[in-house]
Design a protein around this motif. Sequence first.
Motif, short mmCIF file in Angstrom:
data_model
loop_
_atom_site.label_atom_id
_atom_site.label_comp_id
_atom_site.label_asym_id
_atom_site.label_seq_id
_atom_site.Cartn_x
_atom_site.Cartn_y
_atom_site.Cartn_z
N PRO A 1 0.84 -1.20 0.00
CA PRO A 1 0.00 0.00 0.00
C PRO A 1 0.87 1.26 0.00
O PRO A 1 1.93 1.29 0.61
N GLN A 2 0.40 2.24 -0.69
CA GLN A 2 1.12 3.51 -0.79
C GLN A 2 0.65 4.45 0.31
O GLN A 2 -0.51 4.44 0.70
N LEU A 3 1.56 5.24 0.82
CA LEU A 3 1.24 6.19 1.87
C LEU A 3 0.15 7.16 1.40
O LEU A 3 -0.74 7.50 2.16
N HIS A 4 0.19 7.54 0.14
CA HIS A 4 -0.81 8.45 -0.40
C HIS A 4 -2.20 7.84 -0.29
O HIS A 4 -3.16 8.52 0.07
N ASP A 5 -2.34 6.55 -0.59
CA ASP A 5 -3.63 5.88 -0.51
C ASP A 5 -4.18 5.94 0.91
O ASP A 5 -5.36 6.19 1.11
N MET A 6 -3.32 5.70 1.89
CA MET A 6 -3.76 5.73 3.29
C MET A 6 -4.20 7.12 3.70
O MET A 6 -5.16 7.28 4.43
N SER A 7 -3.51 8.17 3.24
CA SER A 7 -3.88 9.52 3.64
C SER A 7 -5.22 9.92 3.03
O SER A 7 -6.00 10.63 3.65
N VAL A 8 -5.51 9.45 1.83
CA VAL A 8 -6.81 9.74 1.20
C VAL A 8 -7.92 9.06 1.98
O VAL A 8 -8.95 9.66 2.29
N ILE A 9 -7.71 7.79 2.32
CA ILE A 9 -8.72 7.06 3.09
C ILE A 9 -8.93 7.70 4.45
O ILE A 9 -10.06 7.91 4.89
N THR A 10 -7.84 8.05 5.11
CA THR A 10 -7.93 8.69 6.42
C THR A 10 -8.68 10.02 6.31
O THR A 10 -9.53 10.32 7.14
N GLY A 11 -8.38 10.80 5.28
CA GLY A 11 -9.06 12.08 5.08
C GLY A 11 -10.55 11.91 4.88
O GLY A 11 -11.36 12.66 5.43
N ILE A 12 -10.94 10.91 4.10
CA ILE A 12 -12.36 10.64 3.86
C ILE A 12 -13.05 10.22 5.15
O ILE A 12 -14.14 10.70 5.47
N LEU A 13 -12.42 9.33 5.91
CA LEU A 13 -13.01 8.88 7.17
C LEU A 13 -13.16 10.03 8.16
O LEU A 13 -14.20 10.15 8.83
N LEU A 14 -12.14 10.87 8.26
CA LEU A 14 -12.22 11.98 9.20
C LEU A 14 -13.31 12.97 8.79
O LEU A 14 -13.97 13.56 9.65
N GLN A 15 -13.52 13.14 7.50
CA GLN A 15 -14.60 14.02 7.05
C GLN A 15 -15.96 13.41 7.43
O GLN A 15 -16.87 14.12 7.84
N HIS A 16 -16.10 12.09 7.33
CA HIS A 16 -17.33 11.42 7.75
C HIS A 16 -17.54 11.60 9.26
O HIS A 16 -18.68 11.77 9.71
N VAL A 17 -16.46 11.55 10.03
CA VAL A 17 -16.57 11.76 11.48
C VAL A 17 -17.07 13.17 11.75
O VAL A 17 -17.99 13.37 12.55
N LYS A 18 -16.50 14.16 11.07
CA LYS A 18 -16.95 15.55 11.26
C LYS A 18 -18.42 15.69 10.87
O LYS A 18 -19.19 16.36 11.57
N ASP A 19 -18.82 15.04 9.77
CA ASP A 19 -20.22 15.11 9.33
C ASP A 19 -21.15 14.44 10.34
O ASP A 19 -22.30 14.83 10.48
N SER A 20 -20.64 13.43 11.04
CA SER A 20 -21.49 12.71 12.01
C SER A 20 -21.87 13.59 13.19
O SER A 20 -22.87 13.34 13.85
#
Length: 118
Positions: A46-65
């Motif tokens: 896995p590429q570090l970039h892929d993990m940061s994109v996934i983390t960013g998406i999850l954190l945005q969902h947390v903020k939306d929650s």
Amino acid sequence: MEQRITTPSQQKWLTKLMGYDYSIVYKKGSENFAANALSRRSDQPPQLHDMSVITGILLQHVKDSYSNDKHILSILRELSVDSSCKPGYILRDGLLYRKGKLVIGHIAGLRAINADLS
């Protein structure tokens, strides 16, 4: 039951599992559809970039929650007025933490993801 127990966490889980009637059955990888994706090797690491994109998406969902949770909204309002009014709570980069752990609001599926990660 033949494996040596060496850590306190193994001791804890052993006592919990002793109360259940179960058997451990080996399944080949092709038959084990519920295998953890992290246990499977891929051709590319896995590429570090892929993990940061996934983390960013999850954190945005947390903020939306937070917008769906009245209790969290009241905490956020109080913290915006006085950051020390709620001991144990910290607001950092739009994310709410309680005792150093990320607070997740009520949204379908999001808490299940968090449980899988911990």
